[in-house]
Each structure stands twice: as C-alpha cells, then as structure tokens.
Design a protein around this motif. Structure first.
Motif, PDB file in Angstrom:
ATOM      1  N   LEU A  62       0.833  -1.121   0.048  1.00 44.95           N
ATOM      2  CA  LEU A  62       0.045   0.056   0.102  1.00 44.95           C
ATOM      3  C   LEU A  62       0.875   1.140   0.044  1.00 44.95           C
ATOM      4  CD1 LEU A  62      -2.951   1.047   0.604  1.00 44.95           C
ATOM      5  CD2 LEU A  62      -2.441   0.942   3.003  1.00 44.95           C
ATOM      6  N   ASP A  63       0.561   2.107  -0.879  1.00 46.05           N
ATOM      7  CA  ASP A  63       1.455   3.533  -0.886  1.00 46.05           C
ATOM      8  C   ASP A  63       0.953   4.130   0.568  1.00 46.05           C
ATOM      9  OD1 ASP A  63       2.154   6.117  -1.114  1.00 46.05           O
ATOM     10  OD2 ASP A  63       1.856   6.117  -3.083  1.00 46.05           O
ATOM     11  N   ASN A  68      -5.176   4.736  -1.660  1.00 45.12           N
ATOM     12  CA  ASN A  68      -5.953   4.321  -2.628  1.00 45.12           C
ATOM     13  C   ASN A  68      -4.918   3.349  -3.748  1.00 45.12           C
ATOM     14  OD1 ASN A  68      -8.506   5.192  -1.979  1.00 45.12           O
ATOM     15  ND2 ASN A  68      -7.897   7.344  -2.384  1.00 45.12           N
ATOM     16  N   THR A  69      -3.664   3.763  -3.362  1.00 46.84           N
ATOM     17  CA  THR A  69      -2.762   2.862  -4.514  1.00 46.84           C
ATOM     18  C   THR A  69      -2.560   1.614  -3.564  1.00 46.84           C
ATOM     19  OG1 THR A  69      -1.916   5.156  -5.201  1.00 46.84           O
ATOM     20  CG2 THR A  69      -0.567   3.251  -5.805  1.00 46.84           C
ATOM     21  N   ASN A 108      10.518   6.791  -2.312  1.00 47.94           N
ATOM     22  CA  ASN A 108      10.025   7.256  -3.698  1.00 47.94           C
ATOM     23  C   ASN A 108       8.860   6.145  -3.869  1.00 47.94           C
ATOM     24  OD1 ASN A 108       9.756   7.458  -6.455  1.00 47.94           O
ATOM     25  ND2 ASN A 108      11.550   7.372  -7.023  1.00 47.94           N
ATOM     26  N   ALA A 109       7.831   6.667  -3.933  1.00 51.02           N
ATOM     27  CA  ALA A 109       6.459   5.607  -3.990  1.00 51.02           C
ATOM     28  C   ALA A 109       6.438   4.775  -5.350  1.00 51.02           C
ATOM     29  CB  ALA A 109       5.139   6.428  -3.699  1.00 51.02           C
ATOM     30  N   LYS A 110       7.227   5.541  -6.334  1.00 51.67           N
ATOM     31  CA  LYS A 110       7.068   5.020  -7.593  1.00 51.67           C
ATOM     32  C   LYS A 110       8.076   3.623  -7.800  1.00 51.67           C
ATOM     33  CE  LYS A 110       5.480   9.040 -10.115  1.00 51.67           C
ATOM     34  NZ  LYS A 110       5.750   9.709 -11.161  1.00 51.67           N
TER      35      LYS A 110
END
Length: 121
Positions: A62-63, A68-69, A108-110
C-alpha cells in the motif's frame, strides 16, 4: 479478530499493510484482499479482477501516503490499483516464483521491491 468473523477464519491471513496517516489496513487472505478503515474493527472485501481463491496472494503493498494506491503480486502477475480497487492494471512478472514480500520505497513511491520464493509441491 472479531472484525474477521464474516470471513470465517483469521488463519487465512498471509500479509498485512497499513498507511501512515489514516486507519486503513489491508490484508492478503485466502478470501482475496480485505480492507479495514478502522484499524481492524470491521473488514470489507476489495474488488479484484480475480475471484477469491483463484490466485495465491501472499504479497501486498500500500502506498503509505496515498492509501488508494494498492499493489499485489501472484506467480507471474503484478496488480496495481490507483483508485482503491475500483479498477486494476496488470503486468506480467519475469518469474513464476511465489511473491512473498512487496514493499513500496518510503522515499520514492514509484519504486517497489519484491521478494519471491520457490513454490514447493
């Protein structure tokens, strides 16, 4: 524990994740992905593109900034939702090993990290 009563058994939980700011907790389970918006008092199923029990979900992420990601992985497939599970995108994984850990990089959530294990028959 009581919040999982509708799902018959908490023994089918394989991974738990939560975000940093709210009370959202996600569980990878034999029932699919479950979500609690109150730190586990109550649970609901997250809509997936696979049926509960159709695939083994052992790795969930989960981000932590944007709950929601959601990400999860199964042998050979990676799943991503940017809208809390309303819609999903999939990508093939370059392995058929069982994903056991999935982590969003806190800086870095990416960037995601995945750990896999050999499936023993």
């Amino acid at each position: 524990k009581e919040g999982l009563v509708p799902f018959k058994s908490e023994k089918g939980i394989f991974d738990l994740v939560q975000d940093q700011k709210s009370k959202i907790v996600l569980a990878a389970s034999k029932y699919g992905v479950l979500r609690s918006k109150d730190f586990g008092k109550t649970w609901e199923s997250v809509r997936l593109i696979t049926s509960p029990g159709q695939v083994q979900i052992r790795a969930l992420a989960l981000d932590t900034i944007n709950p929601n990601t959601i990400y999860y992985a199964t042998p050979a497939t990676f799943y991503h939702s940017a809208d809390g599970g309303s819609t999903w995108k999939t990508e093939k994984l370059p392995s058929t090993r069982l994903p056991r850990s999935l982590v969003v990089d806190p800086k870095n959530a990416k960037v995601l990290y995945i750990g896999v294990a050999q499936i023993l028959e």
